[in-house]
Write an enzyme that holds these catalytic residues in place. Sequence first.
Site, PDB file in Angstrom:
ATOM      1  N   THR A 261       0.802  -1.208   0.000  1.00  0.00           N
ATOM      2  CA  THR A 261       0.000   0.000   0.000  1.00  0.00           C
ATOM      3  C   THR A 261       0.843   1.269   0.000  1.00  0.00           C
ATOM      4  O   THR A 261       0.355   2.327  -0.372  1.00  0.00           O
ATOM      5  CB  THR A 261      -0.885  -0.025   1.241  1.00  0.00           C
ATOM      6  OG1 THR A 261      -0.093  -0.521   2.332  1.00  0.00           O
ATOM      7  CG2 THR A 261      -2.046  -0.972   1.054  1.00  0.00           C
TER       8      THR A 261
ATOM      9  N   LEU B  67      -1.349  12.196   0.153  1.00  0.00           N
ATOM     10  CA  LEU B  67      -0.011  12.304   0.740  1.00  0.00           C
ATOM     11  C   LEU B  67       1.080  12.075  -0.296  1.00  0.00           C
ATOM     12  O   LEU B  67       2.153  12.663  -0.222  1.00  0.00           O
ATOM     13  CB  LEU B  67       0.153  11.294   1.880  1.00  0.00           C
ATOM     14  CG  LEU B  67      -0.784  11.463   3.084  1.00  0.00           C
ATOM     15  CD1 LEU B  67      -0.598  10.307   4.068  1.00  0.00           C
ATOM     16  CD2 LEU B  67      -0.546  12.799   3.777  1.00  0.00           C
TER      17      LEU B  67
ATOM     18  N   LYS C   1       2.043   9.480  -6.296  1.00  0.00           N
ATOM     19  CA  LYS C   1       2.544   8.315  -7.029  1.00  0.00           C
ATOM     20  C   LYS C   1       1.984   7.019  -6.446  1.00  0.00           C
ATOM     21  O   LYS C   1       1.386   6.208  -7.158  1.00  0.00           O
ATOM     22  CB  LYS C   1       4.082   8.304  -6.987  1.00  0.00           C
ATOM     23  CG  LYS C   1       4.713   7.250  -7.885  1.00  0.00           C
ATOM     24  CD  LYS C   1       6.229   7.202  -7.752  1.00  0.00           C
ATOM     25  CE  LYS C   1       6.898   8.231  -8.638  1.00  0.00           C
ATOM     26  NZ  LYS C   1       8.361   7.968  -8.767  1.00  0.00           N
TER      27      LYS C   1
ATOM     28  N   LYS D 138      -8.262  10.146   3.395  1.00  0.00           N
ATOM     29  CA  LYS D 138      -9.404   9.227   3.512  1.00  0.00           C
ATOM     30  C   LYS D 138      -9.084   7.775   3.132  1.00  0.00           C
ATOM     31  O   LYS D 138      -9.956   6.922   3.234  1.00  0.00           O
ATOM     32  CB  LYS D 138     -10.553   9.719   2.643  1.00  0.00           C
ATOM     33  CG  LYS D 138     -11.287  10.931   3.240  1.00  0.00           C
ATOM     34  CD  LYS D 138     -12.450  11.295   2.345  1.00  0.00           C
ATOM     35  CE  LYS D 138     -13.389  12.300   2.994  1.00  0.00           C
ATOM     36  NZ  LYS D 138     -14.465  12.646   2.047  1.00  0.00           N
ATOM     37  N   GLY D 139      -7.885   7.495   2.693  1.00  0.00           N
ATOM     38  CA  GLY D 139      -7.567   6.096   2.371  1.00  0.00           C
ATOM     39  C   GLY D 139      -7.946   5.753   0.947  1.00  0.00           C
ATOM     40  O   GLY D 139      -8.947   6.240   0.423  1.00  0.00           O
TER      41      GLY D 139
ATOM     42  N   GLU E  73      -9.180   0.759  -1.266  1.00  0.00           N
ATOM     43  CA  GLU E  73     -10.385   0.048  -1.674  1.00  0.00           C
ATOM     44  C   GLU E  73     -11.268   0.787  -2.669  1.00  0.00           C
ATOM     45  O   GLU E  73     -11.968   0.177  -3.461  1.00  0.00           O
ATOM     46  CB  GLU E  73     -11.169  -0.339  -0.414  1.00  0.00           C
ATOM     47  CG  GLU E  73     -10.461  -1.477   0.290  1.00  0.00           C
ATOM     48  CD  GLU E  73     -10.800  -1.655   1.749  1.00  0.00           C
ATOM     49  OE1 GLU E  73     -10.539  -0.718   2.524  1.00  0.00           O
ATOM     50  OE2 GLU E  73     -11.320  -2.708   2.114  1.00  0.00           O
TER      51      GLU E  73
END
Lengths: 171, 744
Positions: free
Chosen positions: B473, B636, B639, B707-708, B711
Amino acid sequence: MSPSQEASADAAGIPVTLTVNGTTHRLTVQPTAVLLDVLRERLQLTGTKKGCDHGQCGACTVILDGRRVNSCMVLAAMKDGSSVTTIEGLAEDGRLHPMQQAFIEHDAFQCGYCTPGQIMSAVALLEEGRANTVEEIREYMSGNLCRCGAYVNIVAAIQQVLATGRRSATP
Amino acid sequence: MPNPEAYVGRPTSRVDGPAKVTGAARYAAEYFAPDLAYGVVVSSAIARGRITAIDTAAALAVPGVIHVFTHENRPRTAWLDYNYRDEVAPPGSPFRPLHGPEIQFSGQPVALVVAESFEAAGYAASLVKVEYEAAGHVTDLEVKRHEAYVPKKKRAGVKPPPEPRGDPEGAFGAAPVHVDGDYTHAIEHHNPMEPHASTVVWEGDGKLTIYDKVQGSQNSQKYVASVFGLNADDVRVVNAYVGGAFGSGLRPQYQLFLAVMAALELKRSVRVVLTRDQMFTFTHRPHALQTIRLGADEEGRLMSVRHDVVQSTSQFEDYQENIVNWSGLMYRCDNVALTHKLAQIDTYTPGDMRAPGATTGVFALEIAMDELAERVGIDPVELRLRNYAEKDQDENKEFTSKELRECYRIGAERFGWSRRNPAPRSMRDGRELVGWGMATGCWEAYFQKTSARARLAAGGELEIATASSDIGTGTYTILAQLAADDLGVPIERVAVRIGDSSLPASPIEGGSWTAASAGAAVQAACGAVREKLLGLARSIDGSPLANAGIEHVAFRDGRIELAGDPERFVTLADAMQAGGVEHVEAEETVSPDILTSMRYSMYTHSAIFAEVKVDEELGIIRVTRIVNAVAAGRILNPKTARSQVLGGIVMGVGMALEEESMLDHNLGRFMNHNFAEYHVPVNADIHDIDVIFVPEHDDKANPLGVKGLGEIGIVGTAAAIANAIYHATGKRIRALPITPDKLL
């Protein structure tokens, strides 16, 4: 016990001599031992990955006597005297191979598990003069599965090395 | 004053890249010990019944074989279910390997052969003779549908469906436009490229160091200590590199139990690696039978939404995922009824697979919305804008942020959506039909309690430590970026230590929460180090920072500078020397703010546009172009963020067109348990993919405003492709994967 000293580890096996990344190893292997397991478990060269053990995923790709092969499909006992290049043997004097550098720059991997196989296939394809267009890269690289889905970036990395190679060949 | 951002927000290459491209990164099966033995698992041939006899004599006679473990000779382990329940276990009775003669699923481990070499163990495993008394099994969810039930005990962390709102039945009856369809997808297996593996190093005196393929080292550590009655301090679990997982490593898998059992009993180090076919014997994305009924007015405004699901689980655990809530969340509608039931089949317990629940439910909802757009005669994007949800009606909360409108606008523009001819079969490219489809994606923006430690040495080396994981990740990289910026040191001087149960507490890596959670913990720890360093700098006689508060200084290039007057500074080395210390260290824990979670809902959104080309005579489908516009708060690292979304999209292509774990209901077994028959996308299947991050400011979801992204990329992708296939061919396929036979 260092890997190269274990010649007598299995008295019932078959003696083979393999040159791996320039180092010669004299080993005794069981008749059913495949090159992949010999590299990983006997020589502790774990850069070559086992993803399926069936020749279906390409994670175990190495260059054997100048040809790219799935090392899980090669019986070690049949390759006495052969020469093998693995991912550990690609960088020279600590300097990354251009393909390794391009994979980093283009983020051509995520988990990294299929990566050594992808890089070995890509290096071999370019040396063979194949994979000159995007379509050819996609087709020829389709024997190397990437479950993280880094394909777009893998293609970009290979294209970069291809382009750089062409530039450097031009006077 | 915020520090200048030298790294955060920039496309920094992965800090673990060199290790991964040279083969130096070591995964679970790649550690060695002087007396390492090899364990190979024997799998059951039946789906349900019991073992009547097990003969290990021939296996034991193979030279090099040390021991064969079966249910008849296994060492004692904990008695209560409670001890086997890991951090993310659903309600029920967790599977216990080699517990007894009962067989609960096909491929259940029935023996572990341990030998001096992998080859000897593998050969001996083929000689173990098992006799069974088969009992009737059922693996077809359709057959068990009538037994479906609402699970009594809810799974922690998974929202059950909300209570119905309004009058869904009445509103459906009154609505002039209806969509009513059944949707289903195939069971999928995660199939990370690295097979599940555990290397258990026997350190003596009952101490174990375990290299495990898992998404949370502390989850495995607690499981091993609890099941085998060990002191947690004697069990160290390391997962420094994880070769993909996508949810398959959330729970400790059975190879861990078997390897630990063998190591403890034999008092030596043991490695157990599952084969690719054994990767089809445990967790998977469950089967689900979905029915969606939409009622709308003539302008396409939703009057009624009903979404009913029956999802498969095992006979021993009530695995639950949130499949239906999305249908009450994503669009404005006052009359909604959502139900989620389970039915038990004779497989292993399903588990979370990339965006569990959302991938399943949103695929159905977003095809239904496409059908509605066509019935009403409006553009699919316009339909979604007309039903745009300004608030979360499921929970009656505001969103912390939601830039989905911009996702639609920017995504459509980049794709060229305005040039779409809405009529099916209206676009062609030579012999191929061309189709354009779109869908919405949605996933929760979780934030979890996490601890981290930062330690800055006088020489400028910064060490960051948290038990979090990097399963591909980019955790190593974003934590290094955050820490480097916070303390003003070059990223090359930052060492990130993760993937080790001995480090500060972290949950499993899942739910796309790691960037927000581990990131915020690292920032908090670095913040505490900053405060300590400033205190030391101020204590110097005649310090230029004597009156400066933390908000008045910036940490840059190894110095603490007065903001606006960078010539007034104290070097980090001088500050430490003044304090008589050689390093400054702090550990901090961050947790979600309860009040914020009570008031707000937090979601990531996306708009996905897909182009397919279909060979009408052969039914071959190519996904030639995808544009995915994602609103996920602050990015963040553009890439690695892009790579995460790319990966989700590629798995979405697999779900749409290829992936299908085929059960032979007669044998109760997944038949296509290898990569030649379980198709995942290969390089040639993937063409142009364009990922756009839509600017989104979020100051509530978590301290970092991220926020990730692990998924969101898969959610909606299969629907966008299915809708494009409809547009190309005029054939509405509601069962995934859409293989050529379904188009012929």
